[in-house]
Design a protein around this motif. Structure first.
Motif, PDB file in Angstrom:
ATOM      1  N   GLN A  44     -57.752 -29.636 -26.003  1.00 11.39           N
ATOM      2  CA  GLN A  44     -56.657 -28.859 -25.417  1.00 11.39           C
ATOM      3  C   GLN A  44     -55.739 -29.814 -24.650  1.00 11.39           C
ATOM      4  O   GLN A  44     -56.195 -30.543 -23.770  1.00 11.39           O
ATOM      5  CB  GLN A  44     -57.198 -27.783 -24.476  1.00 11.39           C
ATOM      6  CG  GLN A  44     -56.088 -26.866 -23.956  1.00 11.39           C
ATOM      7  CD  GLN A  44     -56.602 -25.716 -23.110  1.00 11.39           C
ATOM      8  OE1 GLN A  44     -57.545 -25.884 -22.337  1.00 11.39           O
ATOM      9  NE2 GLN A  44     -55.967 -24.568 -23.227  1.00 11.39           N
ATOM     10  N   ARG A  62     -67.687 -26.949 -29.523  1.00  8.92           N
ATOM     11  CA  ARG A  62     -67.775 -25.747 -30.343  1.00  8.92           C
ATOM     12  C   ARG A  62     -69.052 -25.814 -31.166  1.00  8.92           C
ATOM     13  O   ARG A  62     -69.410 -26.879 -31.657  1.00  8.92           O
ATOM     14  CB  ARG A  62     -66.551 -25.664 -31.280  1.00  8.92           C
ATOM     15  CG  ARG A  62     -65.216 -25.506 -30.531  1.00  8.92           C
ATOM     16  CD  ARG A  62     -65.135 -24.167 -29.828  1.00  8.92           C
ATOM     17  NE  ARG A  62     -63.935 -23.965 -29.022  1.00  8.92           N
ATOM     18  CZ  ARG A  62     -63.919 -24.033 -27.694  1.00  8.92           C
ATOM     19  NH1 ARG A  62     -65.024 -24.321 -27.024  1.00  8.92           N
ATOM     20  NH2 ARG A  62     -62.814 -23.794 -27.019  1.00  8.92           N
ATOM     21  N   SER A 119     -72.638 -31.854 -17.477  1.00 11.98           N
ATOM     22  CA  SER A 119     -73.578 -30.939 -16.829  1.00 11.98           C
ATOM     23  C   SER A 119     -74.328 -31.683 -15.742  1.00 11.98           C
ATOM     24  O   SER A 119     -74.386 -32.910 -15.737  1.00 11.98           O
ATOM     25  CB  SER A 119     -74.582 -30.399 -17.854  1.00 11.98           C
ATOM     26  OG  SER A 119     -73.953 -29.470 -18.679  1.00 11.98           O
ATOM     27  N   GLU A 239     -50.930 -19.565 -18.619  1.00  9.18           N
ATOM     28  CA  GLU A 239     -50.644 -18.767 -19.810  1.00  9.18           C
ATOM     29  C   GLU A 239     -49.184 -18.358 -19.933  1.00  9.18           C
ATOM     30  O   GLU A 239     -48.767 -17.881 -20.985  1.00  9.18           O
ATOM     31  CB  GLU A 239     -51.548 -17.511 -19.828  1.00  9.18           C
ATOM     32  CG  GLU A 239     -53.028 -17.851 -19.953  1.00  9.18           C
ATOM     33  CD  GLU A 239     -53.922 -16.622 -20.081  1.00  9.18           C
ATOM     34  OE1 GLU A 239     -53.411 -15.495 -19.904  1.00  9.18           O
ATOM     35  OE2 GLU A 239     -55.125 -16.812 -20.359  1.00  9.18           O
ATOM     36  N   TYR A 258     -53.210 -21.862 -22.355  1.00 11.29           N
ATOM     37  CA  TYR A 258     -52.733 -21.276 -23.607  1.00 11.29           C
ATOM     38  C   TYR A 258     -51.214 -21.323 -23.729  1.00 11.29           C
ATOM     39  O   TYR A 258     -50.683 -21.306 -24.834  1.00 11.29           O
ATOM     40  CB  TYR A 258     -53.209 -19.818 -23.728  1.00 11.29           C
ATOM     41  CG  TYR A 258     -54.708 -19.641 -23.855  1.00 11.29           C
ATOM     42  CD1 TYR A 258     -55.552 -20.728 -24.103  1.00 11.29           C
ATOM     43  CD2 TYR A 258     -55.292 -18.372 -23.747  1.00 11.29           C
ATOM     44  CE1 TYR A 258     -56.925 -20.559 -24.206  1.00 11.29           C
ATOM     45  CE2 TYR A 258     -56.663 -18.194 -23.866  1.00 11.29           C
ATOM     46  CZ  TYR A 258     -57.476 -19.286 -24.090  1.00 11.29           C
ATOM     47  OH  TYR A 258     -58.828 -19.111 -24.210  1.00 11.29           O
TER      48      TYR A 258
HETATM   49  P1  C2E Z   1     -64.207 -25.152 -18.439  1.00 10.19           P
HETATM   50  O1  C2E Z   1     -64.584 -26.593 -18.449  1.00 10.19           O
HETATM   51  O2  C2E Z   1     -63.713 -24.589 -17.159  1.00 10.19           O
HETATM   52  O3  C2E Z   1     -63.131 -25.011 -19.610  1.00 10.19           O
HETATM   53  C1  C2E Z   1     -62.039 -24.128 -19.583  1.00 10.19           C
HETATM   54  C2  C2E Z   1     -62.261 -22.920 -20.438  1.00 10.19           C
HETATM   55  O4  C2E Z   1     -61.114 -22.080 -20.374  1.00 10.19           O
HETATM   56  C3  C2E Z   1     -62.456 -23.225 -21.932  1.00 10.19           C
HETATM   57  O5  C2E Z   1     -63.329 -22.229 -22.474  1.00 10.19           O
HETATM   58  C4  C2E Z   1     -61.038 -23.053 -22.472  1.00 10.19           C
HETATM   59  O6  C2E Z   1     -61.001 -22.766 -23.849  1.00 10.19           O
HETATM   60  C5  C2E Z   1     -60.558 -21.885 -21.658  1.00 10.19           C
HETATM   61  N1  C2E Z   1     -59.113 -21.866 -21.502  1.00 10.19           N
HETATM   62  C6  C2E Z   1     -58.222 -22.891 -21.618  1.00 10.19           C
HETATM   63  N2  C2E Z   1     -56.965 -22.470 -21.385  1.00 10.19           N
HETATM   64  C7  C2E Z   1     -57.044 -21.160 -21.106  1.00 10.19           C
HETATM   65  C8  C2E Z   1     -56.053 -20.152 -20.769  1.00 10.19           C
HETATM   66  O7  C2E Z   1     -54.849 -20.402 -20.673  1.00 10.19           O
HETATM   67  N3  C2E Z   1     -56.517 -18.893 -20.546  1.00 10.19           N
HETATM   68  C9  C2E Z   1     -57.849 -18.571 -20.634  1.00 10.19           C
HETATM   69  N4  C2E Z   1     -58.208 -17.324 -20.402  1.00 10.19           N
HETATM   70  N5  C2E Z   1     -58.792 -19.494 -20.936  1.00 10.19           N
HETATM   71  C10 C2E Z   1     -58.386 -20.774 -21.171  1.00 10.19           C
HETATM   72  P2  C2E Z   1     -64.525 -22.631 -23.461  1.00 10.19           P
HETATM   73  O8  C2E Z   1     -64.051 -23.673 -24.426  1.00 10.19           O
HETATM   74  O9  C2E Z   1     -65.089 -21.364 -23.994  1.00 10.19           O
HETATM   75  O10 C2E Z   1     -65.569 -23.324 -22.493  1.00 10.19           O
HETATM   76  C11 C2E Z   1     -66.216 -22.587 -21.490  1.00 10.19           C
HETATM   77  C12 C2E Z   1     -67.013 -23.488 -20.578  1.00 10.19           C
HETATM   78  O11 C2E Z   1     -68.096 -24.102 -21.296  1.00 10.19           O
HETATM   79  C13 C2E Z   1     -66.219 -24.658 -19.997  1.00 10.19           C
HETATM   80  O12 C2E Z   1     -65.451 -24.237 -18.906  1.00 10.19           O
HETATM   81  C14 C2E Z   1     -67.326 -25.607 -19.623  1.00 10.19           C
HETATM   82  O13 C2E Z   1     -67.898 -25.244 -18.394  1.00 10.19           O
HETATM   83  C15 C2E Z   1     -68.351 -25.359 -20.721  1.00 10.19           C
HETATM   84  N6  C2E Z   1     -68.207 -26.429 -21.740  1.00 10.19           N
HETATM   85  C16 C2E Z   1     -67.362 -26.522 -22.801  1.00 10.19           C
HETATM   86  N7  C2E Z   1     -67.556 -27.673 -23.487  1.00 10.19           N
HETATM   87  C17 C2E Z   1     -68.527 -28.343 -22.831  1.00 10.19           C
HETATM   88  C18 C2E Z   1     -69.199 -29.609 -23.033  1.00 10.19           C
HETATM   89  O14 C2E Z   1     -68.886 -30.386 -23.948  1.00 10.19           O
HETATM   90  N8  C2E Z   1     -70.186 -29.946 -22.139  1.00 10.19           N
HETATM   91  C19 C2E Z   1     -70.525 -29.134 -21.090  1.00 10.19           C
HETATM   92  N9  C2E Z   1     -71.506 -29.527 -20.268  1.00 10.19           N
HETATM   93  N10 C2E Z   1     -69.931 -27.943 -20.869  1.00 10.19           N
HETATM   94  C20 C2E Z   1     -68.942 -27.561 -21.716  1.00 10.19           C
END
Ligand code: C2E
Ligand code: CA
Ligand code: CA
Ligand code: CA
Length: 279
Positions: A44, A62, A119, A239, A258
């Protein structure tokens, strides 16, 4: 009333059982996910409000399971943390991001810095600085192309240890940022001891900022705090244009959300944000 209470109890246990069955199914599938090559990274863009340019990307994992289809990181990361698999997955994430940078460089493209999520287990094992440098060296990638995101929860767990790890990361030139800033319990007194480059303002404050003055005040305060401590700020979850304009007015450095783009596959990211910058 007693009867209703009993029904409610039955409902809860059923729901709890469904949750744990799902957790068990996921954990089993997760076990083979690395070997089966079921993970990928989406990217992103992060945009500077001053230059309007894409200055970085956050890598988000993903999982497409052959058995279960798409599973969100919000669901499987906590399970991987519980089982300890997060260490192997976390190293895969860093390696994949670094390899991606190498591929862009080899294709003659100027890369942008990639931020990866960590993490707490990765922080606790202690050799995080060493493993990270090892991977960067392996692909001959300069340290400035990688950034590590840690949450306030990691910090709160063991602030003294965090200070030490952050210092050695800084000595090595590896940038760090505090993710979801403002939602955790990290003590402000520690913040000045942290060798952290950037604060990421949590999306929960951004969501209603154009109508909620409390959120505006919180964001404004975080930005002032960061400025006082010589840190950069990035707002996540942006957003709308209205949010962007307001963040720009109150002095936020960078944005992500977004409104710019959803997280997208590497190839799409390259086409949309890197190829026109070709040397
Ligand atoms: P995070 O690190 O706080 O990542 C931001 C989340 O918000 C991501 O969800 C992203 O897709 C989403 N997001 C980005 N822009 C917007 C927006 O404008 N509006 C909204 N509503 N959401 C937005 P995602 O990809 O589902 O990831 C969720 C969480 O999972 C992440 O929160 C992070 O804590 C964890 N995560 C994702 N990838 C990794 C990784 O490679 N390693 C670890 N340890 N945790 C991960
Ligand atoms: Ca993050
Ligand atoms: Ca975040
Ligand atoms: Ca989050």
């Amino acid at each position: 009333a007693k009867h209703a209470g009993r029904n409610r109890f039955a409902f809860f246990t059923e729901k709890m059982q469904a949750t744990s069955t799902r957790a068990l199914t996921l954990s089993n599938a997760l076990h083979d996910a690395l070997e089966q090559n079921e993970f990928s990274l989406h990217y992103q863009p992060q945009v500077s409000l001053i230059s309007g340019k894409v200055i970085g990307a956050e890598a988000l994992i993903r999982w497409h399971s052959k058995k279960l289809g798409h599973v969100s990181p919000g669901e499987f990361i906590p399970l991987a943390e519980e089982s300890g698999q997060i260490l192997a997955i976390g190293e895969w994430v860093v390696r994949t991001a670094v390899r991606q940078i190498q591929q862009w460089i080899e294709a003659g493209i100027t890369p942008v810095r990639i931020a990866v999520n960590l993490s707490s287990a990765q922080f606790q094992v202690g050799d995080l600085p060493k493993t990270t440098i090892k991977i960067l060296n392996e692909y001959r990638i300069p340290v400035e192309y990688l950034e590590l995101e840690l949450t306030e929860r990691i910090v709160a767990k063991d602030p003294e240890h965090t200070v030490i790890i952050l210092e050695s990361l800084q000595e090595l030139g590896i940038r760090t940022s505090i993710d979801d800033f403002g939602t955790g319990y990290s003590s402000l007194s520690y913040l000045q001891r942290f060798s952290v480059y950037k604060l990421k303002i949590d999306q929960s404050f951004v969501r209603n900022m154009t109508t909620n003055t409390n959120d505006q005040v919180i964001i404004g305060t975080i930005i002032l705090l960061a400025q006082q401590l010589g840190m950069t700020t990035i707002a996540e979850g942006v957003e709308t244009k209205a949010q962007l304009d307001m963040l720009n007015n109150i002095g936020c450095d960078d944005i992500q959300g977004y409104y710019i783009s959803r997280p997208i596959p590497a190839e799409a990211f390259k086409k949309a944000y890197l190829e026109n910058k070709q040397r």
